[in-house]
Design a protein around this motif. Sequence first.
Motif, short mmCIF file in Angstrom:
data_model
loop_
_atom_site.label_atom_id
_atom_site.label_comp_id
_atom_site.label_asym_id
_atom_site.label_seq_id
_atom_site.Cartn_x
_atom_site.Cartn_y
_atom_site.Cartn_z
N ARG A 249 0.81 -1.21 0.00
CA ARG A 249 0.00 0.00 0.00
C ARG A 249 0.85 1.27 0.00
N GLY A 250 2.15 1.09 -0.25
CA GLY A 250 3.05 2.24 -0.32
C GLY A 250 3.36 2.87 1.02
N ARG A 251 3.16 2.15 2.10
CA ARG A 251 3.36 2.70 3.45
C ARG A 251 4.66 2.15 4.05
N THR A 252 5.77 2.62 3.52
CA THR A 252 7.07 2.15 3.99
C THR A 252 7.69 3.07 5.03
N GLN A 253 7.05 4.20 5.33
CA GLN A 253 7.62 5.17 6.26
C GLN A 253 7.75 4.63 7.68
N GLN A 254 6.87 3.75 8.06
CA GLN A 254 6.88 3.27 9.44
C GLN A 254 8.02 2.29 9.70
N TRP A 255 8.16 1.26 8.87
CA TRP A 255 9.14 0.21 9.14
C TRP A 255 10.04 -0.09 7.95
N ASN B 132 17.71 5.29 7.61
CA ASN B 132 18.37 6.23 6.71
C ASN B 132 17.62 7.55 6.64
N ALA B 133 16.30 7.50 6.72
CA ALA B 133 15.48 8.71 6.72
C ALA B 133 14.78 8.79 8.07
N PRO B 134 14.92 9.92 8.77
CA PRO B 134 14.27 10.03 10.09
C PRO B 134 12.76 9.83 9.98
N THR B 135 12.20 9.21 11.00
CA THR B 135 10.77 8.96 11.07
C THR B 135 10.21 9.72 12.26
N ARG B 136 9.13 10.45 12.04
CA ARG B 136 8.46 11.17 13.12
C ARG B 136 7.50 10.21 13.81
N ASN B 137 7.64 10.08 15.13
CA ASN B 137 6.80 9.17 15.92
C ASN B 137 6.07 9.92 17.02
N VAL B 138 4.95 9.36 17.42
CA VAL B 138 4.13 9.89 18.51
C VAL B 138 4.22 8.94 19.69
N ALA C 140 0.42 3.13 34.21
CA ALA C 140 0.08 3.51 32.84
C ALA C 140 0.62 2.48 31.86
N VAL C 141 0.10 2.55 30.64
CA VAL C 141 0.63 1.81 29.51
C VAL C 141 1.03 2.86 28.48
N ALA C 142 2.22 2.72 27.92
CA ALA C 142 2.69 3.67 26.91
C ALA C 142 3.08 2.92 25.64
N LEU C 143 3.11 3.64 24.53
CA LEU C 143 3.52 3.09 23.26
C LEU C 143 3.95 4.23 22.35
N ASP C 144 4.62 3.89 21.28
CA ASP C 144 4.92 4.88 20.26
C ASP C 144 4.53 4.30 18.90
N HIS C 145 4.29 5.20 17.96
CA HIS C 145 3.92 4.77 16.61
C HIS C 145 4.23 5.89 15.62
N TRP C 146 4.22 5.52 14.36
CA TRP C 146 4.50 6.44 13.28
C TRP C 146 3.47 7.57 13.30
N ALA C 147 3.95 8.80 13.31
CA ALA C 147 3.07 9.97 13.40
C ALA C 147 2.24 10.18 12.13
#
Length: 179
Positions: A33-39, A164-170, A131-138
Amino acid sequence: MSEQPIRLRVAAPADLPRLLELMDSVLSWLVARGRTQQWGDVPFSRIPGFPDRVADWIAQRVITLAERGTDCVGILAMAPVVPQRIPAGLVPASAMFVHTVMTERGPRGRGVGSLLMQEAERQARAASAPAVALDHWAGSDELQRIYHKHGYTPVGEYNDERANAPTRNVVQVLHLPST
């Protein structure tokens, strides 16, 4: 024919190939689906050291496996260790951290993600975590909606410089009421 129930259990060493297969299939679904930014686009099973990391998580008993029949349809990896990439101060002390949660992308994965998120909360309560915490692709509105639906609140963002390319995460946190 009714759908088989979802069964949750702690992953065992023999589950490693099935877990990597599920993770690779989720990645393949994203890539298609062209979603390579996350992983990215390299299968997890082919990333040097990654299968060993999953095997280590299995040995530590921090992976919950979701099954329908004999099929692996989901994975939750959660521990009381916050990854070093997370900026200090965003995750409450003694919180549990969801390192990954993935589900099969087809019909057999329906309902698995919600069940695993409920399991994360149950495990955190059992550990008396606040608490429970997590991070994911912004860049994923879908992930924002899913985690909001489960009560998580964004507490900050950061750039993950590991690729190689920085990824913004939340970073998101679910605060658990004290009992």
